[in-house]
Design a protein around this motif. Structure first.
Motif, mmCIF file in Angstrom:
data_model
loop_
_atom_site.group_PDB
_atom_site.id
_atom_site.type_symbol
_atom_site.label_atom_id
_atom_site.label_comp_id
_atom_site.label_asym_id
_atom_site.label_seq_id
_atom_site.Cartn_x
_atom_site.Cartn_y
_atom_site.Cartn_z
ATOM 1 N N ARG A 211 0.834 -1.193 0.000
ATOM 2 C CA ARG A 211 0.000 0.000 0.000
ATOM 3 C C ARG A 211 0.880 1.258 0.000
ATOM 4 N NH1 ARG A 211 -5.194 0.128 0.756
ATOM 5 N NH2 ARG A 211 -5.148 -1.988 1.584
ATOM 6 N N LEU A 212 0.539 2.192 -0.882
ATOM 7 C CA LEU A 212 1.270 3.470 -0.950
ATOM 8 C C LEU A 212 0.769 4.380 0.160
ATOM 9 C CD1 LEU A 212 3.180 5.468 -2.352
ATOM 10 C CD2 LEU A 212 1.327 6.023 -3.939
ATOM 11 N N PHE B 130 -3.702 9.543 -8.309
ATOM 12 C CA PHE B 130 -4.696 9.364 -7.250
ATOM 13 C C PHE B 130 -4.509 7.966 -6.651
ATOM 14 C CE2 PHE B 130 -6.409 12.625 -9.966
ATOM 15 C CZ PHE B 130 -6.909 13.552 -9.080
ATOM 16 N N ALA B 131 -3.345 7.740 -6.035
ATOM 17 C CA ALA B 131 -3.019 6.389 -5.561
ATOM 18 C C ALA B 131 -2.652 6.318 -4.086
ATOM 19 C CB ALA B 131 -1.876 5.815 -6.391
ATOM 20 N N LEU B 132 -2.641 7.455 -3.376
ATOM 21 C CA LEU B 132 -2.307 7.396 -1.946
ATOM 22 C C LEU B 132 -3.331 6.539 -1.215
ATOM 23 C CD1 LEU B 132 -1.214 11.059 -1.081
ATOM 24 C CD2 LEU B 132 0.230 9.029 -1.303
ATOM 25 N N GLY B 133 -2.838 5.561 -0.480
ATOM 26 C CA GLY B 133 -3.719 4.648 0.230
ATOM 27 C C GLY B 133 -4.123 3.443 -0.583
ATOM 28 N N SER B 134 -3.732 3.383 -1.864
ATOM 29 C CA SER B 134 -4.121 2.284 -2.748
ATOM 30 C C SER B 134 -3.036 1.211 -2.814
ATOM 31 C CB SER B 134 -4.379 2.804 -4.167
ATOM 32 O OG SER B 134 -5.417 3.754 -4.178
ATOM 33 N N GLU B 135 -3.447 0.022 -3.297
ATOM 34 C CA GLU B 135 -2.504 -1.068 -3.529
ATOM 35 C C GLU B 135 -1.699 -0.789 -4.800
ATOM 36 O OE1 GLU B 135 -1.972 -4.147 -1.804
ATOM 37 O OE2 GLU B 135 -2.999 -3.058 -0.201
ATOM 38 N N VAL B 136 -0.387 -1.016 -4.717
ATOM 39 C CA VAL B 136 0.487 -0.790 -5.870
ATOM 40 C C VAL B 136 1.423 -1.988 -6.043
ATOM 41 C CG1 VAL B 136 0.466 1.733 -5.743
ATOM 42 C CG2 VAL B 136 2.158 0.453 -4.418
ATOM 43 N N GLY C 112 3.057 0.484 -10.798
ATOM 44 C CA GLY C 112 1.730 1.006 -11.103
ATOM 45 C C GLY C 112 0.723 0.550 -10.063
ATOM 46 N N LYS C 113 -0.532 0.985 -10.239
ATOM 47 C CA LYS C 113 -1.609 0.605 -9.330
ATOM 48 C C LYS C 113 -2.101 -0.803 -9.656
ATOM 49 C CE LYS C 113 -4.809 3.655 -7.977
ATOM 50 N NZ LYS C 113 -5.815 2.654 -8.341
ATOM 51 N N VAL C 114 -2.595 -1.484 -8.626
ATOM 52 C CA VAL C 114 -3.162 -2.814 -8.830
ATOM 53 C C VAL C 114 -4.466 -2.713 -9.615
ATOM 54 C CG1 VAL C 114 -4.161 -4.826 -7.658
ATOM 55 C CG2 VAL C 114 -2.029 -3.793 -6.807
ATOM 56 N N THR C 115 -5.260 -1.662 -9.345
ATOM 57 C CA THR C 115 -6.516 -1.453 -10.074
ATOM 58 C C THR C 115 -6.407 -0.194 -10.924
ATOM 59 O OG1 THR C 115 -7.501 -0.108 -8.326
ATOM 60 C CG2 THR C 115 -7.812 -2.494 -8.171
ATOM 61 N N ASP C 116 -7.282 -0.072 -11.907
ATOM 62 C CA ASP C 116 -7.282 1.108 -12.771
ATOM 63 C C ASP C 116 -8.098 2.257 -12.190
ATOM 64 O OD1 ASP C 116 -5.680 -0.092 -14.669
ATOM 65 O OD2 ASP C 116 -7.385 -0.952 -15.754
ATOM 66 N N GLU C 117 -8.919 1.963 -11.181
ATOM 67 C CA GLU C 117 -9.783 3.006 -10.620
ATOM 68 C C GLU C 117 -8.967 4.063 -9.871
ATOM 69 O OE1 GLU C 117 -10.337 -0.239 -10.125
ATOM 70 O OE2 GLU C 117 -11.992 -0.481 -11.546
ATOM 71 N N GLN C 118 -9.465 5.310 -9.910
ATOM 72 C CA GLN C 118 -8.851 6.378 -9.127
ATOM 73 C C GLN C 118 -9.463 6.350 -7.730
ATOM 74 O OE1 GLN C 118 -9.166 10.093 -11.255
ATOM 75 N NE2 GLN C 118 -7.737 9.446 -12.842
ATOM 76 N N ASP C 119 -9.042 5.336 -6.963
ATOM 77 C CA ASP C 119 -9.691 5.083 -5.679
ATOM 78 C C ASP C 119 -8.856 5.534 -4.488
ATOM 79 O OD1 ASP C 119 -7.691 3.275 -6.018
ATOM 80 O OD2 ASP C 119 -8.918 1.485 -5.753
ATOM 81 N N GLY C 120 -7.797 6.312 -4.740
ATOM 82 C CA GLY C 120 -6.960 6.784 -3.650
ATOM 83 C C GLY C 120 -6.948 8.291 -3.556
ATOM 84 N N GLN C 121 -6.226 8.784 -2.592
ATOM 85 C CA GLN C 121 -6.076 10.233 -2.437
ATOM 86 C C GLN C 121 -5.039 10.763 -3.416
ATOM 87 O OE1 GLN C 121 -5.301 11.209 1.645
ATOM 88 N NE2 GLN C 121 -7.015 10.012 2.423
ATOM 89 N N GLU C 122 -5.089 12.035 -3.693
ATOM 90 C CA GLU C 122 -4.227 12.643 -4.707
ATOM 91 C C GLU C 122 -2.817 12.876 -4.174
ATOM 92 O OE1 GLU C 122 -4.152 16.548 -7.688
ATOM 93 O OE2 GLU C 122 -5.647 16.391 -6.079
ATOM 94 N N ILE C 123 -1.823 12.575 -5.002
ATOM 95 C CA ILE C 123 -0.442 12.966 -4.721
ATOM 96 C C ILE C 123 -0.295 14.417 -5.147
ATOM 97 C CG2 ILE C 123 1.980 12.609 -5.316
ATOM 98 C CD1 ILE C 123 1.358 9.687 -5.809
ATOM 99 N N LEU C 124 -0.044 15.279 -4.201
ATOM 100 C CA LEU C 124 0.058 16.711 -4.491
ATOM 101 C C LEU C 124 1.481 17.066 -4.874
ATOM 102 C CD1 LEU C 124 -2.104 18.106 -1.532
ATOM 103 C CD2 LEU C 124 -2.802 17.746 -3.925
#
Length: 669
Positions: A317-318, A365-371, A385-397
């Motif tokens: 998880r990122l 948009f991967a903060l908190g997502s599986e990578v 990269g992300k495990v899923t294609d969905e933008q289901d995490g918080q934004e990297i600013l």
């Protein structure tokens, strides 16, 4: 034209697959130029013409390609117990079959062990001997058509002797490590690792880019054939070789699973000596009828297993991204991830390169997502990269101000820079540390801790400040006694006479490395001349492109840099170009030879060895190729020695013998 193509393709095969060229480059070019002339005159380019290898027009996208036969994944074994479990299942199935067919039993199990290459799977289709399609593995059923890209690989035959219908041949596209090293010497954006370099090149919509990577390929399987059957794996390998496919020389045919277990461990121990990446070995049952009887599960063939090395990829998880400032002011994102075991170590940090990398890998948009993360050549892992294609995490600013000094940041392409060259602590400390490093001004005992102490306590914010330090200043610093202060001052004084090449490298000119600064020093022979060089002049030099030339001109045009250099010169720094080495012994075996040094020499430095070789008329290069004549191998020589052995190049691996050939009397170690 057909006659010329047949002759050129034969010489291509001799050169790139068998390493036994019959023509000089000049003779080959003469034939090739004649073919191009005929193609221009006739307006016709035949399918197997080597002129198709250079890369054509930019493609708009990848078309789907449905394989004639499925490309299967392999079940995995990660230790001897897993291997034995696979073997015992196969034995049980064979015994069951033999009990039911006593009049026609399967033969005793025998095995082949091959390398599991870490590149991109290729599936080539030949119709009546002509290459008509090339695709990625994709889902195993449907892949992406990459024929124009694959045509640029010189070891891929464009036509083959076998011409009885259609066949599909599987292999792996690779970038050799020595080729990657050579590519990165002059690349404005160095490639991170060989696997991504190969995969990225083969999936690049511009085949001309693919051609610049100088990829290679090994082939190991005939997956489909209209009119072709083999009795065992040996027959298939002979077929591949006879049809000009490049087969890796490492293939072991073994009769017992105990021998197999020993062999896969031997591969694991020697893999780092290879000139290409592998991530395991593949064990197969050799007999084709046995393979047919054992068949497949929903996912894997029962007659083969991949013996994997310790995991090089993992999911985690990122958690966060921090931005670090380097010596050029460039900010590099560093990812913090949930701790995960990868290749025997616990990983918590991963590289992300730049904002372009973040967006290309769908990580915005991967903060908190599986990578997915991957270990790249035993260095800090990178996020794939992300495990899923969905933008289901918080934004990297992306930062707008420098996290260290608060300056407003500037974006140049995919990179972010802090412009504060005089007051940004981390970039100043990194710049001073680089300046003092071994390949630069070689200031003995200097470290990043020393740079931090001098910056924080004495205000040394530029390399030139080192030459104005006094004993009275140093003695006041914590952990600086008389001896340490005197030693540092002596090392700084000694550095004043470093050669021009080392001085230029020490300055840290963006986009230049040791090889470039050495070439600049040898060409201009004077710091003043180089500082006044124009971009047009620089681009005309070997291995200098527009980006590097612009970096050099911009660097020396910066008033801050010019002032820093002036302060050094005023303090007594005298960077002089080294004397050119004239050939002193034309009878030497090294005269006119291309030589590569690798490994550790104990009786002289690599730089000294290079200078002595050049004085004897040798050309010293950094990578092994077919044009290399001699490799001098010191202790712990790695992939370059392996490559030399594969190519049959003369190897000198005794340092005393090497010194005698140089005309030196070897001293007692």
């Amino acid at each position: 034209m057909k006659s010329l193509i047949a002759e050129l393709n034969r010489h291509n095969y001799l050169y790139y697959t068998l390493d036994t060229p019959e023509l000089t480059d000049k003779e080959y070019d003469k034939l090739y130029d004649r073919l191009l002339e005929l193609e221009r005159e006739s307006g016709v380019i035949l399918p197997s013409s080597p002129s198709k290898r250079v890369g054509g027009e930019l493609l708009k996208g990848f078309a789907e390609h449905r394989h004639k036969a499925r490309l299967w994944s392999l079940d995995k074994a990660q230790n001897k117990d897993d291997l034995m479990a696979w073997y015992n299942r196969a034995v049980k199935l064979v015994d069951q079959y033999n009990n039911n067919h006593p009049d026609d039993p399967l033969p005793p199990l025998s095995f082949v062990v091959e390398l599991k290459f870490d590149g991109l799977t290729l599936n080539l289709t030949y119709d009546n001997g002509e290459l008509v399609q090339a695709s990625t593995r994709g889902s195993g059923v449907v892949g992406e058509s990459i024929l124009p890209q694959v045509r640029t690989i010189r070891s891929v035959p464009l036509s083959i002797p076998y011409s009885e219908g259609m066949i599909e041949v599987q292999g792996e596209g690779l970038m050799f490590l020595s080729v990657l090293e050579e590519y990165n010497r002059t690349a404005a954006e160095p490639l991170k690792n060989a696997r991504n370099a190969a995969a990225g090149a083969l999936r690049n919509l511009n085949p001309a880019v693919t051609a610049t990577r100088k990829l290679d390929a090994f082939f190991y399987n005939v997956g489909y054939a209209d009119h072709l059957q083999f009795t065992d794996h040996q027959e298939m390998v002979i077929f591949l070789k006879d049809n000009h496919f490049k087969v890796n020389p490492y293939i072991k045919f073994l009769h017992s699973i105990e021998e197999v277990a020993e062999e896969v461990e031997r591969i694991a121990e020697t893999r780092l000596q290879m000139d290409y990446l592998i991530d395991g070995s593949v064990v197969k049952i050799t007999d084709m009828r046995t393979r047919e009887v054992l068949g497949y599960t929903d996912k894997f063939p029962r007659w083969a297993v991949a013996y994997k090395f310790e995991a090089e990829e993992a999911t985690t998880r990122l958690l966060s991204v921090v931005w670090n400032v380097g010596r050029t002011g460039k900010l590099t994102p560093l990812a913090r991830v949930e701790p995960v075991e990868l290749a025997g170590v616990t990983v918590q940090n991963c590289t992300l390169n730049n904002i372009g990398d973040i967006e290309r890998k769908n990580l915005k948009f991967a903060l908190g997502s599986e990578v997915y993360i991957r270990r790249s050549n035993d260095v800090i892992p990178e996020i794939l990269g992300k495990v899923t294609d969905e933008q289901d995490g918080q934004e990297i600013l992306y930062p707008e101000t420098c996290p260290s000094c608060g300056s407003t940041l500037e974006q140049k392409g995919a990179h972010i820079f802090c412009p504060n060259k005089l007051g940004c602590r981390p970039q100043l400390i990194e710049r001073i540390t680089h300046f003092a490093s071994r390949d630069a001004m070689d200031i003995d005992t200097f470290s990043i801790a020393t740079a931090e102490q001098l910056y924080d306590s004495l205000g040394v914010n530029d390399p030139s400040g080192l030459y104005y330090l006094t004993f009275d200043q140093l003695i006041t610093l914590e952990r600086f006694g008389t001896k340490k202060a005197e030693k540092l001052l002596a090392a700084i004084e000694k550095s004043k006479t470093r050669d021009l090449s080392s001085f230029l490298f020490a300055l840290g000119i963006p986009n230049t490395g040791k090889k470039t600064t050495s070439m600049l020093a040898d060409h201009y022979r004077s710091l003043d001349r180089l500082m006044e060089a124009t971009q047009e002049e620089l681009v005309a030099l070997p291995d200098i492109g527009g980006i590097v030339a612009e970096s050099i001109v911009t660097f020396f045009g910066d008033p801050l840099m010019r002032e820093s250099i002036k302060r050094m010169l005023d303090a007594g720094v005298t960077p002089q170009a080294e004397e050119r080495h004239e050939v002193i012994n034309t009878d030497s075996i090294f005269n006119g030879q291309t030589v590569v040094l690798t490994g550790t020499l104990h009786k002289m430095s690599r730089d000294d060895a290079s200078k002595k070789l050049e004085a004897l008329g040798a050309k010293v290069t950094g990578s092994v190729s077919k044009k290399t004549d001699i490799v001098v191998a010191g202790e712990n020589a790695g992939s370059k020695l392996t490559k030399a052995q594969e190519l049959g190049i003369r190897i000198i691996d005794n340092e005393d013998e090497f010194m005698k050939l140089l005309g030196e009397e070897p001293e007692e170690a």
